[in-house]
Design a protein around this motif. Structure first.
Motif, PDB file in Angstrom:
ATOM      1  N   ALA A  39      52.819  26.046  36.399  1.00  0.00           N
ATOM      2  CA  ALA A  39      51.895  25.436  37.349  1.00  0.00           C
ATOM      3  C   ALA A  39      52.108  25.974  38.766  1.00  0.00           C
ATOM      4  O   ALA A  39      51.155  26.332  39.460  1.00  0.00           O
ATOM      5  CB  ALA A  39      52.058  23.915  37.325  1.00  0.00           C
ATOM      6  N   VAL A  40      53.372  26.043  39.189  1.00  0.00           N
ATOM      7  CA  VAL A  40      53.669  26.491  40.553  1.00  0.00           C
ATOM      8  C   VAL A  40      53.265  27.948  40.738  1.00  0.00           C
ATOM      9  O   VAL A  40      52.652  28.326  41.744  1.00  0.00           O
ATOM     10  CB  VAL A  40      55.176  26.296  40.864  1.00  0.00           C
ATOM     11  CG1 VAL A  40      55.553  26.998  42.150  1.00  0.00           C
ATOM     12  CG2 VAL A  40      55.496  24.812  40.948  1.00  0.00           C
ATOM     13  N   CYS A  41      53.578  28.756  39.740  1.00  0.00           N
ATOM     14  CA  CYS A  41      53.253  30.176  39.795  1.00  0.00           C
ATOM     15  C   CYS A  41      51.726  30.362  39.888  1.00  0.00           C
ATOM     16  O   CYS A  41      51.223  31.096  40.742  1.00  0.00           O
ATOM     17  CB  CYS A  41      53.819  30.830  38.540  1.00  0.00           C
ATOM     18  SG  CYS A  41      53.610  32.577  38.450  1.00  0.00           S
ATOM     19  N   ALA A  42      50.977  29.657  39.022  1.00  0.00           N
ATOM     20  CA  ALA A  42      49.513  29.782  39.048  1.00  0.00           C
ATOM     21  C   ALA A  42      48.956  29.265  40.373  1.00  0.00           C
ATOM     22  O   ALA A  42      48.038  29.868  40.945  1.00  0.00           O
ATOM     23  CB  ALA A  42      48.905  29.018  37.878  1.00  0.00           C
ATOM     24  N   GLY A  43      49.494  28.151  40.853  1.00  0.00           N
ATOM     25  CA  GLY A  43      49.023  27.588  42.121  1.00  0.00           C
ATOM     26  C   GLY A  43      49.246  28.558  43.272  1.00  0.00           C
ATOM     27  O   GLY A  43      48.376  28.737  44.133  1.00  0.00           O
ATOM     28  N   ALA A  44      50.418  29.208  43.285  1.00  0.00           N
ATOM     29  CA  ALA A  44      50.738  30.139  44.366  1.00  0.00           C
ATOM     30  C   ALA A  44      49.801  31.348  44.329  1.00  0.00           C
ATOM     31  O   ALA A  44      49.248  31.762  45.359  1.00  0.00           O
ATOM     32  CB  ALA A  44      52.193  30.584  44.251  1.00  0.00           C
ATOM     33  N   ILE A  45      49.590  31.894  43.130  1.00  0.00           N
ATOM     34  CA  ILE A  45      48.688  33.050  43.011  1.00  0.00           C
ATOM     35  C   ILE A  45      47.269  32.650  43.426  1.00  0.00           C
ATOM     36  O   ILE A  45      46.570  33.389  44.113  1.00  0.00           O
ATOM     37  CB  ILE A  45      48.691  33.599  41.570  1.00  0.00           C
ATOM     38  CG1 ILE A  45      50.091  34.061  41.190  1.00  0.00           C
ATOM     39  CG2 ILE A  45      47.695  34.741  41.412  1.00  0.00           C
ATOM     40  CD1 ILE A  45      50.260  34.362  39.711  1.00  0.00           C
ATOM     41  N   ASN A  46      46.871  31.436  43.001  1.00  0.00           N
ATOM     42  CA  ASN A  46      45.534  30.938  43.347  1.00  0.00           C
ATOM     43  C   ASN A  46      45.341  30.852  44.864  1.00  0.00           C
ATOM     44  O   ASN A  46      44.272  31.170  45.379  1.00  0.00           O
ATOM     45  CB  ASN A  46      45.319  29.570  42.688  1.00  0.00           C
ATOM     46  CG  ASN A  46      43.869  29.187  42.604  1.00  0.00           C
ATOM     47  OD1 ASN A  46      43.013  30.044  42.404  1.00  0.00           O
ATOM     48  ND2 ASN A  46      43.579  27.916  42.760  1.00  0.00           N
TER      49      ASN A  46
ATOM     50  N   SER B  19      44.617  33.689  38.204  1.00  0.00           N
ATOM     51  CA  SER B  19      45.945  33.107  38.432  1.00  0.00           C
ATOM     52  C   SER B  19      46.494  32.480  37.154  1.00  0.00           C
ATOM     53  O   SER B  19      47.700  32.550  36.894  1.00  0.00           O
ATOM     54  CB  SER B  19      45.910  32.095  39.582  1.00  0.00           C
ATOM     55  OG  SER B  19      44.836  31.221  39.459  1.00  0.00           O
ATOM     56  N   THR B  20      45.617  31.887  36.332  1.00  0.00           N
ATOM     57  CA  THR B  20      46.083  31.312  35.065  1.00  0.00           C
ATOM     58  C   THR B  20      46.624  32.403  34.148  1.00  0.00           C
ATOM     59  O   THR B  20      47.714  32.279  33.576  1.00  0.00           O
ATOM     60  CB  THR B  20      44.928  30.571  34.357  1.00  0.00           C
ATOM     61  OG1 THR B  20      44.481  29.511  35.183  1.00  0.00           O
ATOM     62  CG2 THR B  20      45.382  30.002  33.031  1.00  0.00           C
ATOM     63  N   ILE B  21      45.873  33.507  34.019  1.00  0.00           N
ATOM     64  CA  ILE B  21      46.289  34.579  33.105  1.00  0.00           C
ATOM     65  C   ILE B  21      47.608  35.200  33.569  1.00  0.00           C
ATOM     66  O   ILE B  21      48.548  35.348  32.780  1.00  0.00           O
ATOM     67  CB  ILE B  21      45.196  35.667  32.997  1.00  0.00           C
ATOM     68  CG1 ILE B  21      43.971  35.107  32.272  1.00  0.00           C
ATOM     69  CG2 ILE B  21      45.721  36.886  32.255  1.00  0.00           C
ATOM     70  CD1 ILE B  21      42.814  36.081  32.162  1.00  0.00           C
ATOM     71  N   ILE B  22      47.681  35.529  34.868  1.00  0.00           N
ATOM     72  CA  ILE B  22      48.913  36.170  35.356  1.00  0.00           C
ATOM     73  C   ILE B  22      50.115  35.254  35.127  1.00  0.00           C
ATOM     74  O   ILE B  22      51.148  35.671  34.603  1.00  0.00           O
ATOM     75  CB  ILE B  22      48.797  36.522  36.859  1.00  0.00           C
ATOM     76  CG1 ILE B  22      47.706  37.577  37.064  1.00  0.00           C
ATOM     77  CG2 ILE B  22      50.134  37.046  37.385  1.00  0.00           C
ATOM     78  CD1 ILE B  22      47.487  37.959  38.518  1.00  0.00           C
ATOM     79  N   SER B  23      49.956  33.982  35.492  1.00  0.00           N
ATOM     80  CA  SER B  23      51.065  33.051  35.351  1.00  0.00           C
ATOM     81  C   SER B  23      51.458  32.881  33.880  1.00  0.00           C
ATOM     82  O   SER B  23      52.638  32.958  33.529  1.00  0.00           O
ATOM     83  CB  SER B  23      50.682  31.704  35.965  1.00  0.00           C
ATOM     84  OG  SER B  23      51.594  30.720  35.612  1.00  0.00           O
ATOM     85  N   ALA B  24      50.465  32.674  33.007  1.00  0.00           N
ATOM     86  CA  ALA B  24      50.756  32.432  31.586  1.00  0.00           C
ATOM     87  C   ALA B  24      51.450  33.630  30.949  1.00  0.00           C
ATOM     88  O   ALA B  24      52.378  33.473  30.142  1.00  0.00           O
ATOM     89  CB  ALA B  24      49.469  32.087  30.835  1.00  0.00           C
ATOM     90  N   ILE B  25      51.018  34.848  31.312  1.00  0.00           N
ATOM     91  CA  ILE B  25      51.619  36.051  30.726  1.00  0.00           C
ATOM     92  C   ILE B  25      53.031  36.281  31.297  1.00  0.00           C
ATOM     93  O   ILE B  25      53.986  36.500  30.544  1.00  0.00           O
ATOM     94  CB  ILE B  25      50.730  37.292  30.967  1.00  0.00           C
ATOM     95  CG1 ILE B  25      49.444  37.177  30.136  1.00  0.00           C
ATOM     96  CG2 ILE B  25      51.474  38.569  30.588  1.00  0.00           C
ATOM     97  CD1 ILE B  25      48.467  38.307  30.327  1.00  0.00           C
ATOM     98  N   CYS B  26      53.161  36.219  32.613  1.00  0.00           N
ATOM     99  CA  CYS B  26      54.465  36.498  33.235  1.00  0.00           C
ATOM    100  C   CYS B  26      55.532  35.526  32.748  1.00  0.00           C
ATOM    101  O   CYS B  26      56.633  35.933  32.384  1.00  0.00           O
ATOM    102  CB  CYS B  26      54.372  36.428  34.760  1.00  0.00           C
ATOM    103  SG  CYS B  26      53.444  37.795  35.452  1.00  0.00           S
ATOM    104  N   ILE B  27      55.210  34.227  32.747  1.00  0.00           N
ATOM    105  CA  ILE B  27      56.204  33.240  32.344  1.00  0.00           C
ATOM    106  C   ILE B  27      56.564  33.437  30.864  1.00  0.00           C
ATOM    107  O   ILE B  27      57.724  33.341  30.476  1.00  0.00           O
ATOM    108  CB  ILE B  27      55.699  31.802  32.605  1.00  0.00           C
ATOM    109  CG1 ILE B  27      55.344  31.623  34.088  1.00  0.00           C
ATOM    110  CG2 ILE B  27      56.718  30.774  32.150  1.00  0.00           C
ATOM    111  CD1 ILE B  27      56.487  31.464  35.041  1.00  0.00           C
TER     112      ILE B  27
END
Lengths: 100, 229
Positions: free
Chosen positions: B182-189, B207-215
């Motif tokens: 959540a934090v990662c996606a929020g920050a990218i967003n 932001s959802t895709i980047i966060s979901a893949i990276c994590i």
């Protein structure tokens, strides 16, 4: 005002429905590799993060408004309140805040 | 199951009420008839896109651009639908195609955070109550056209965010990974929206895709090193 407003609405409905419908029907029985299944399972948490941040802090020009709403919702849910209570508490806190 | 869906949808229905009332009101002031307003809520069922279309209509924007903007804004539902599909029971195709119509940010979030699998009857219940609230309140907003007291209306705008938070926090409490996602996606967003001025719909998708893949990548790397030791 457009005279073809009905056609615009239909078009909007169509382009909204297609992305909602395709994965649920096309990927009906597709087995994804484990990595990508993991990614799809991550999507809800990531989406929630992106839906909340930064949106909640931008509702009003006054940053305190969003921060107050955010903090009261986090505290209420952290204490185990159900969704209705959480919504009620944060709306109440902000109603009081906008009155004073 | 249908009843479970209704129960989990009550919060959405309440959260939708002020948003839909305001939509009905704005639609009226934009010059839409009661029928067009209600039809839009019935056929499109997507809050942000409907608000923006009013804005574009009042600016005299062409039909193609309005429809394209709607598409870009709602493409995020593709991702939500794909994610939901992983939890969906093997209901018949027409049922899935039917409840797919009711996937919004809110119905998706509630269904995705539910424990276990998702059946069509649960989704029908969840969507039935949310959709009814959305359509009925859009119409009421147009007919009544009356404002709630200003400060109540302003504070109600936090309702749906509060609901998102209450869905996320229990997951964060039990699983550290949920917090990072959540934090990662929020920050990218934030970077995409505020700095790069990416349209909102795309910003959420990216932001959802980047966060979901990276994590996920970090988690799998972590497992590999565990096994290696």
């Amino acid at each position: 005002m457009h005279s073809n407003i009905f056609l615009i609405i239909l078009g909007m409905g169509l382009v909204t429905y297609i992305p909602r419908m395709l994965p649920l029907t096309l990927f009906h029985r597709i087995e994804l590799p484990p990595f990508w299944r993991g990614v799809l399972r991550n999507v809800p948490y990531a989406t929630l993060g992106a839906l909340i941040i930064p949106g909640i802090f931008l509702i009003q020009d006054d940053p305190v408004f969003g921060i107050l709403g955010f903090v009261s919702a986090v505290i209420a849910s952290w204490l185990g309140a159900n969704v209705m209570i959480v919504v009620f508490v944060s709306v109440l806190v902000l109603t009081v805040y906008t009155m004073v | 199951m249908f009843r479970d869906g209704i129960k989990s949808g009550v919060a959405i229905a309440i959260g939708y009420a002020p948003v839909a009332l305001t939509f009905g009101l704005l639609a009226k002031s934009t010059g839409l008839s009661l029928m067009d307003t209600t039809l839009m809520s019935m056929i499109v069922f997507a809050g942000a896109a409907q608000y923006i279309s009013l804005n574009l209509l009042s600016l005299g924007t062409g039909p193609f651009e309005i429809i394209l903007t709607t598409f870009i804004l709602n493409i995020r539902h593709f991702l939500m639908s794909a994610s939901l599909n992983e939890k969906a029971e093997n209901d018949s195709l027409w049922k899935k195609a039917l409840y797919a119509f009711g996937i919004t940010d809110e119905t998706f979030s509630v269904a995705a955070m539910k424990e276990g699998t998702i059946s069509a009857s649960y989704m029908f219940g969840l969507i039935f109550i949310s959709y009814s609230s959305w359509v009925v309140h859009s119409a009421i907003g147009h007919i009544v056209g009356a404002h709630l007291p200003e400060n109540v209306q302003v504070s109600l705008s936090v309702a749906l965010y509060a609901m998102f938070i209450s869905l996320l926090v229990p997951a964060v409490k039990t699983e550290r990974k949920a917090l990072w996602l959540a934090v990662c996606a929020g920050a990218i967003n934030c970077v995409l929206l505020l700095w790069l001025h990416v349209p909102k719909g795309w910003a959420i998708v990216i932001s959802t895709i980047i966060s979901a893949i990276c994590i996920q990548w970090v988690v799998e790397k972590g497992k590999e090193t565990e096994y290696a030791q």
